[in-house]
Design a protein around this motif. Structure first.
Motif, PDB file in Angstrom:
ATOM      1  N   GLY A  54       0.789  -1.220   0.000  1.00 35.51           N
ATOM      2  CA  GLY A  54       0.000   0.000   0.000  1.00 35.51           C
ATOM      3  C   GLY A  54       0.826   1.277   0.000  1.00 35.51           C
ATOM      4  O   GLY A  54       0.266   2.371  -0.017  1.00 35.51           O
ATOM      5  N   THR A  55       2.159   1.122   0.007  1.00 31.15           N
ATOM      6  CA  THR A  55       3.026   2.310  -0.064  1.00 31.15           C
ATOM      7  C   THR A  55       3.729   2.330  -1.415  1.00 31.15           C
ATOM      8  O   THR A  55       3.685   1.353  -2.173  1.00 31.15           O
ATOM      9  N   SER A  56       4.395   3.440  -1.702  1.00 29.04           N
ATOM     10  CA  SER A  56       5.144   3.508  -2.961  1.00 29.04           C
ATOM     11  C   SER A  56       6.302   2.523  -2.967  1.00 29.04           C
ATOM     12  O   SER A  56       6.854   2.210  -4.023  1.00 29.04           O
ATOM     13  N   GLU A  57       6.679   2.024  -1.793  1.00 28.63           N
ATOM     14  CA  GLU A  57       7.798   1.072  -1.695  1.00 28.63           C
ATOM     15  C   GLU A  57       7.345  -0.384  -1.815  1.00 28.63           C
ATOM     16  O   GLU A  57       8.164  -1.294  -1.670  1.00 28.63           O
ATOM     17  N   GLU A  58       6.052  -0.597  -2.068  1.00 38.17           N
ATOM     18  CA  GLU A  58       5.548  -1.969  -2.113  1.00 38.17           C
ATOM     19  C   GLU A  58       6.319  -2.790  -3.136  1.00 38.17           C
ATOM     20  O   GLU A  58       6.527  -2.368  -4.279  1.00 38.17           O
ATOM     21  N   PHE A  74      18.648 -16.814  -0.153  1.00 43.33           N
ATOM     22  CA  PHE A  74      17.959 -15.536  -0.292  1.00 43.33           C
ATOM     23  C   PHE A  74      18.689 -14.725  -1.354  1.00 43.33           C
ATOM     24  O   PHE A  74      19.903 -14.528  -1.255  1.00 43.33           O
ATOM     25  N   VAL A  75      17.954 -14.297  -2.391  1.00 42.79           N
ATOM     26  CA  VAL A  75      18.556 -13.529  -3.488  1.00 42.79           C
ATOM     27  C   VAL A  75      17.799 -12.212  -3.614  1.00 42.79           C
ATOM     28  O   VAL A  75      16.563 -12.208  -3.674  1.00 42.79           O
ATOM     29  N   ILE A  76      18.544 -11.118  -3.677  1.00 44.82           N
ATOM     30  CA  ILE A  76      17.910  -9.802  -3.743  1.00 44.82           C
ATOM     31  C   ILE A  76      18.556  -8.967  -4.850  1.00 44.82           C
ATOM     32  O   ILE A  76      19.770  -9.048  -5.082  1.00 44.82           O
ATOM     33  N   GLY A  77      17.742  -8.209  -5.554  1.00 46.24           N
ATOM     34  CA  GLY A  77      18.228  -7.273  -6.570  1.00 46.24           C
ATOM     35  C   GLY A  77      17.519  -5.942  -6.394  1.00 46.24           C
ATOM     36  O   GLY A  77      16.562  -5.818  -5.623  1.00 46.24           O
ATOM     37  N   GLY A  78      17.971  -4.935  -7.102  1.00 47.69           N
ATOM     38  CA  GLY A  78      17.287  -3.652  -7.076  1.00 47.69           C
ATOM     39  C   GLY A  78      17.448  -2.879  -5.790  1.00 47.69           C
ATOM     40  O   GLY A  78      16.643  -1.982  -5.506  1.00 47.69           O
ATOM     41  N   MET A  79      18.470  -3.199  -5.002  1.00 45.96           N
ATOM     42  CA  MET A  79      18.757  -2.339  -3.835  1.00 45.96           C
ATOM     43  C   MET A  79      19.058  -0.923  -4.321  1.00 45.96           C
ATOM     44  O   MET A  79      18.737   0.054  -3.655  1.00 45.96           O
ATOM     45  N   HIS A  80      19.715  -0.861  -5.485  1.00 47.58           N
ATOM     46  CA  HIS A  80      19.979   0.424  -6.144  1.00 47.58           C
ATOM     47  C   HIS A  80      19.181   0.453  -7.452  1.00 47.58           C
ATOM     48  O   HIS A  80      19.329  -0.442  -8.285  1.00 47.58           O
ATOM     49  N   GLY A  81      18.377   1.501  -7.616  1.00 47.85           N
ATOM     50  CA  GLY A  81      17.393   1.487  -8.686  1.00 47.85           C
ATOM     51  C   GLY A  81      17.935   1.655 -10.087  1.00 47.85           C
ATOM     52  O   GLY A  81      17.220   1.432 -11.062  1.00 47.85           O
ATOM     53  N   ASN A  82      19.189   2.066 -10.218  1.00 42.02           N
ATOM     54  CA  ASN A  82      19.772   2.232 -11.552  1.00 42.02           C
ATOM     55  C   ASN A  82      20.650   1.039 -11.944  1.00 42.02           C
ATOM     56  O   ASN A  82      21.353   1.102 -12.955  1.00 42.02           O
ATOM     57  N   GLU A  83      20.612  -0.033 -11.178  1.00 41.43           N
ATOM     58  CA  GLU A  83      21.438  -1.204 -11.484  1.00 41.43           C
ATOM     59  C   GLU A  83      20.559  -2.288 -12.109  1.00 41.43           C
ATOM     60  O   GLU A  83      20.152  -3.259 -11.477  1.00 41.43           O
ATOM     61  N   ALA A 113      13.273   3.663  -6.151  1.00 39.57           N
ATOM     62  CA  ALA A 113      14.490   4.007  -6.902  1.00 39.57           C
ATOM     63  C   ALA A 113      14.470   3.393  -8.297  1.00 39.57           C
ATOM     64  O   ALA A 113      14.953   4.004  -9.262  1.00 39.57           O
ATOM     65  N   ILE A 114      13.915   2.179  -8.416  1.00 39.29           N
ATOM     66  CA  ILE A 114      13.806   1.553  -9.738  1.00 39.29           C
ATOM     67  C   ILE A 114      12.878   2.373 -10.629  1.00 39.29           C
ATOM     68  O   ILE A 114      13.173   2.636 -11.791  1.00 39.29           O
ATOM     69  N   GLU A 115      11.765   2.788 -10.072  1.00 38.91           N
ATOM     70  CA  GLU A 115      10.818   3.612 -10.835  1.00 38.91           C
ATOM     71  C   GLU A 115      11.486   4.913 -11.302  1.00 38.91           C
ATOM     72  O   GLU A 115      11.282   5.374 -12.412  1.00 38.91           O
ATOM     73  N   ARG A 116      12.315   5.481 -10.434  1.00 39.84           N
ATOM     74  CA  ARG A 116      13.015   6.721 -10.757  1.00 39.84           C
ATOM     75  C   ARG A 116      14.250   6.487 -11.625  1.00 39.84           C
ATOM     76  O   ARG A 116      14.772   7.424 -12.240  1.00 39.84           O
ATOM     77  N   GLY A 117      14.742   5.247 -11.641  1.00 37.33           N
ATOM     78  CA  GLY A 117      15.965   4.964 -12.373  1.00 37.33           C
ATOM     79  C   GLY A 117      17.194   5.549 -11.704  1.00 37.33           C
ATOM     80  O   GLY A 117      18.205   5.832 -12.357  1.00 37.33           O
ATOM     81  N   ARG A 119      19.978   5.601  -8.183  1.00 36.10           N
ATOM     82  CA  ARG A 119      20.611   4.751  -7.178  1.00 36.10           C
ATOM     83  C   ARG A 119      19.809   4.759  -5.861  1.00 36.10           C
ATOM     84  O   ARG A 119      19.522   3.708  -5.299  1.00 36.10           O
ATOM     85  N   ASN A 120      19.437   5.941  -5.420  1.00 34.75           N
ATOM     86  CA  ASN A 120      18.762   6.089  -4.130  1.00 34.75           C
ATOM     87  C   ASN A 120      17.312   6.510  -4.320  1.00 34.75           C
ATOM     88  O   ASN A 120      16.885   6.837  -5.425  1.00 34.75           O
ATOM     89  N   ASP A 121      16.559   6.494  -3.220  1.00 38.07           N
ATOM     90  CA  ASP A 121      15.166   6.920  -3.317  1.00 38.07           C
ATOM     91  C   ASP A 121      15.083   8.456  -3.327  1.00 38.07           C
ATOM     92  O   ASP A 121      16.110   9.148  -3.320  1.00 38.07           O
ATOM     93  N   GLN A 122      13.846   8.982  -3.325  1.00 37.29           N
ATOM     94  CA  GLN A 122      13.681  10.435  -3.494  1.00 37.29           C
ATOM     95  C   GLN A 122      14.216  11.223  -2.308  1.00 37.29           C
ATOM     96  O   GLN A 122      14.460  12.427  -2.421  1.00 37.29           O
ATOM     97  N   ASP A 123      14.416  10.557  -1.181  1.00 37.34           N
ATOM     98  CA  ASP A 123      14.973  11.238  -0.013  1.00 37.34           C
ATOM     99  C   ASP A 123      16.480  11.047   0.100  1.00 37.34           C
ATOM    100  O   ASP A 123      17.085  11.433   1.108  1.00 37.34           O
ATOM    101  N   GLY A 124      17.059  10.426  -0.918  1.00 34.70           N
ATOM    102  CA  GLY A 124      18.506  10.223  -0.895  1.00 34.70           C
ATOM    103  C   GLY A 124      18.954   9.031  -0.069  1.00 34.70           C
ATOM    104  O   GLY A 124      20.149   8.851   0.168  1.00 34.70           O
ATOM    105  N   ASN A 125      17.998   8.221   0.386  1.00 32.49           N
ATOM    106  CA  ASN A 125      18.371   7.046   1.171  1.00 32.49           C
ATOM    107  C   ASN A 125      19.027   5.987   0.298  1.00 32.49           C
ATOM    108  O   ASN A 125      18.450   5.562  -0.707  1.00 32.49           O
ATOM    109  N   ASN A 126      20.218   5.590   0.684  1.00 33.00           N
ATOM    110  CA  ASN A 126      20.914   4.488   0.028  1.00 33.00           C
ATOM    111  C   ASN A 126      20.516   3.215   0.754  1.00 33.00           C
ATOM    112  O   ASN A 126      20.955   2.967   1.884  1.00 33.00           O
ATOM    113  N   LEU A 127      19.674   2.410   0.101  1.00 29.89           N
ATOM    114  CA  LEU A 127      19.105   1.237   0.779  1.00 29.89           C
ATOM    115  C   LEU A 127      20.188   0.280   1.270  1.00 29.89           C
ATOM    116  O   LEU A 127      19.990  -0.429   2.262  1.00 29.89           O
TER     117      LEU A 127
END
Ligand SMILES: [Zn+2]
Length: 390
Positions: A54-58, A74-83, A113-117, A119-127
């Motif tokens: 229900g959030t933009s981070e869903e 456990f495999v994770i991708g997209g921690m950085h939205g431009n990768e 961050a992926i939606e924005r393309g 590295r970080n989200d709109q607040d500059g948070n580096n996940l």
């Protein structure tokens, strides 16, 4: 937003299990089986659920479970939205069937961050800097991801990233083409050796193994650091160099994950396969001859030809060029390999020549076959075709 749509069903496990050498290809087959067929034949099931709903981070967590008990990965991708290669590959991994244990995937960790393309989200948070060791992650998304990790207690954690530079032993010029790990150096070395041999033509792009930084050194608070130190997981952070084609980077990432999850590489492997999977765009696949069907007697040797140096392409040689072929990576039965015999050229005959042989290319398509004999009288062959390109 997923880079490709997720099918309603998993690929047939039987495809994955029986077509040695095609694990990566079969993992991309979509919609081939209905769910009931899949569950009947495969012994794997998949569920998914959202986090930050229900959030933009869903974003979606995928959990694939095999009937057979085994480790959890456990495999994770997209921690950085431009990768892009990292989250594209993780999306493919989320569709893989496995032979044992559990595979948990979050392909698009940072949906904003992926939606924005970026590295970080709109607040500059580096996940990938919000996971301090031994304390609670610093953002809601970080906590949601860590809740998933904590719930499943993975034995293996793999995080897929990209870099604008190539790792040169320190991070100053970038960290691409490397696998970073804490205690997993042995596994990472096996995997980089395999990927370099089968998927990397340019020695400048050969993957290296790097170590995690110590807890008080920068960068701090990476997910893999926390997973390794808090949970004791075998943790790996894979980085490709973003200066090559996306398709190649995705192939590297999927190959790295696939090898890291093999039970022949790690005691925590959840993929079993007697044949190595070779799916290279630049090297012809070694042609297996009759009598080399997978699943046959496990005490016979498995012949395997590689090149020396390992990144040498067998498909773009000059006529008259000499290349060293190496069969010492062949698997021996328990009693060992008695001899190696090589047949060189279209008119050659098998002659004893040792584990390695130098071959001078004398025709446009020049076949070379090795036959390895076990001490128990069994044998196997592998063949490559040396090519002058065109
Ligand atoms: Zn990254």
């Amino acid at each position: 937003m997923r880079p490709e749509s997720l099918p309603d069903t998993l690929p047939r496990r039987s495809v994955l299990a029986k077509t040695g050498g095609c694990v990566l290809a079969s993992a991309t087959i979509t919609g081939a089986a209905n769910a009931a067929d899949q569950l009947d034949s495969g012994g794997v099931s998949q569920e998914s659920f959202p986090i930050r709903e229900g959030t933009s981070e869903e974003t979606t967590v995928y959990v694939t479970t095999a009937d057979a008990d085994g480790p959890t990965a456990f495999v994770i991708g997209g921690m950085h939205g431009n990768e892009v290669a990292g989250y594209t590959a993780a999306g493919k991994v989320s569709n893989w069937a496995i032979e044992a244990g559990t595979l948990v995937t979050i392909p698009e960790a940072n949906a904003v961050a992926i939606e924005r393309g970026t590295r970080n989200d709109q607040d500059g948070n580096n996940l990938n800097r919000v996971f301090p060791e031994w304390s609670t992650p610093e953002t809601k998304l970080g906590r949601a991801i860590w809740n998933v990790v904590s719930k499943y207690q993975p034995d293996v954690v793999i995080d897929l990233h990209e870099s604008i530079g190539i790792y040169g032993g320190n991070a100053s010029n970038g960290v691409g083409q490397a696998i970073f790990t804490g205690d997993g150096t042995n596994e990472a070395t096996q995997v980089t050796d395999f990927v370099n041999r089968n998927y990397v033509d340019d020695p400048d792009l050969a993957f290296q193994v790097g170590g995690f930084s110590s807890p008080d050194a920068r960068p701090q608070d990476l997910l893999v650091h926390k997973a390794a130190r808090d949970l004791g997981a075998d943790a790996f952070l894979a980085e490709t160099y973003s200066g090559v084609a996306l398709e190649q980077r995705v192939q590297w990432h999927t190959a790295i994950v696939e090898r890291l999850l093999r039970d022949e590489v790690s005691p925590n492997g959840i993929i079993s396969e007697s044949e190595p999977s070779i799916e290279s765009q630049s090297q012809p696949q070694p042609t297996k001859t009759a009598g080399d069907e997978s699943g046959s007697d496990s005490v016979k040797p498995t012949a395997k030809i590689t090149t020396l140096p390992t990144w040498t392409s067998v498909s773009s040689l000059d006529k008259g060029q000499t290349i060293t072929l190496d069969a010492s990576q062949s698997n021996a039965p328990p009693s060992g390999i008695d001899c190696y015999e090589w047949k060189i050229g279209p008119d050659g005959t098998f002659e004893k020549a040792g584990a390695k042989v130098d071959v001078t290319v004398e025709g446009a398509n020049y076949p070379v076959t090795v036959r390895v004999r076990g001490n128990n009288g069994t044998s196997d062959t592998d063949e490559v075709t040396l090519s002058t390109g065109c």
